[in-house]
Design a protein around this motif. Structure first.
Motif, PDB file in Angstrom:
ATOM      1  N   HIS A  37      28.663 -24.264  75.803  1.00  0.00           N
ATOM      2  CA  HIS A  37      27.239 -24.609  75.849  1.00  0.00           C
ATOM      3  C   HIS A  37      26.919 -25.475  74.630  1.00  0.00           C
ATOM      4  O   HIS A  37      27.165 -25.061  73.493  1.00  0.00           O
ATOM      5  N   GLU A  40      24.643 -24.400  71.227  1.00  0.00           N
ATOM      6  CA  GLU A  40      24.932 -23.203  70.428  1.00  0.00           C
ATOM      7  C   GLU A  40      25.641 -23.634  69.146  1.00  0.00           C
ATOM      8  O   GLU A  40      26.844 -23.483  68.971  1.00  0.00           O
ATOM      9  N   ARG A  82      22.258 -26.996  76.774  1.00  0.00           N
ATOM     10  CA  ARG A  82      23.207 -26.008  77.280  1.00  0.00           C
ATOM     11  C   ARG A  82      24.243 -26.688  78.179  1.00  0.00           C
ATOM     12  O   ARG A  82      25.414 -26.330  78.179  1.00  0.00           O
ATOM     13  N   HIS A 123      29.880 -18.159  71.441  1.00  0.00           N
ATOM     14  CA  HIS A 123      28.558 -18.529  71.977  1.00  0.00           C
ATOM     15  C   HIS A 123      27.442 -18.059  71.055  1.00  0.00           C
ATOM     16  O   HIS A 123      27.685 -17.326  70.098  1.00  0.00           O
ATOM     17  N   GLU A 124      26.222 -18.439  71.426  1.00  0.00           N
ATOM     18  CA  GLU A 124      25.037 -17.887  70.769  1.00  0.00           C
ATOM     19  C   GLU A 124      24.013 -17.539  71.839  1.00  0.00           C
ATOM     20  O   GLU A 124      24.008 -18.127  72.924  1.00  0.00           O
TER      21      GLU A 124
HETATM   22 ZN   LIG Z   1      26.565 -19.787  75.530  1.00  0.00          ZN
END
Ligand SMILES: [Zn+2]
Length: 226
Positions: A37, A40, A82, A123-124
């Motif tokens: 994504h 992030e 994203r 990820h975040e």
């Molecule tokens: Zn993510």
């Protein structure tokens, strides 16, 4: 330690570098990916800093093979978005199916070529899991029933003992997410696949440090790093 840089999806608009670090002694294959994504940024920065530290020999692995793809989706990252479609829903759902996106296909080919024992996807997410059980910020996510569950619990216990603010501590989530790189790698390769989620409302430098710390804890437990 031996280092080599390669390009993933080299003949496509998604071309992005990846790095293979080989230790002096035999050991497991361990893969780290970030930036599936593009928005992030804490997890992307952490993966890039780990690559830089390894290149400068400030960090090194002794055993096995470490593969890092620090920024999977460069096109999404340029827009800090994203990504459309969500790349993390396009990975193969079964061994006899194919990825629904050329970038996911290229990344999964790399997974299939090296068959990592460990796979960390950085990820975040929104929110703090300590405050709201539905939020994924500050969590480690693994497939239900994975052989890696007890190790992930152990790592969470250790990292949490170093985090003074209780709201910032990590929780375990057991989740199957068809189409995600974690679930594809766990189902098809049998890897101990873990998604690392920091909370993106925390300070950037803090998120980067949590991400790097977690990756290094896994590398030590997997035996690549002393
Ligand atoms: Zn993510």
């Amino acid at each position: 330690m031996f280092v080599k840089k390669y390009i993933l999806a080299s003949a496509t608009p998604f071309a992005t570098p990846y790095y293979i670090f080989t230790g002096q002694f035999p050991g497991p294959v361990f893969m780290v990916v970030s930036g599936i994504h593009g928005n992030e940024t804490g997890s992307i920065r952490a993966a890039q800093e780990l690559v830089n530290m390894l290149m400068r020999r400030e960090l090194s692995i002794q055993k096995g093979t470490l593969i890092i793809v620090p920024l999977v989706n460069i096109k999404a990252y340029r827009k800090r978005s994203r990504g459309v479609p969500d790349l993390n829903r396009t990975f193969p759902r079964k061994s006899n199916t194919t990825a629904r996106h050329p970038l996911a296909a290229a990344l999964f080919q790399l997974v299939q070529r090296y068959r990592p024992a460990w796979y960390l996807d950085l990820h975040e997410a929104n929110g703090l899991s300590q405050r709201n059980a539905k939020r994924l910020g500050q969590t480690l996510i693994i497939q239900p029933g994975s052989r890696g569950v007890s190790i992930v619990r152990h790592i969470i216990k250790n990292i949490n003992s170093s985090i003074a603010n209780p709201a910032y501590r990590f929780n375990l989530r057991l989740r199957e997410l068809p189409g995600s790189s974690r679930t594809a790698t766990a189902r098809i390769i049998g890897a101990k696949a873990v998604t690392v989620e920091t909370c993106w409302s925390l300070e950037h430098a803090l998120r980067v440090n949590y991400q790097k710390d977690i990756v290094c804890r896994f590398l030590k437990i997997a035996g690549l790093m002393s």
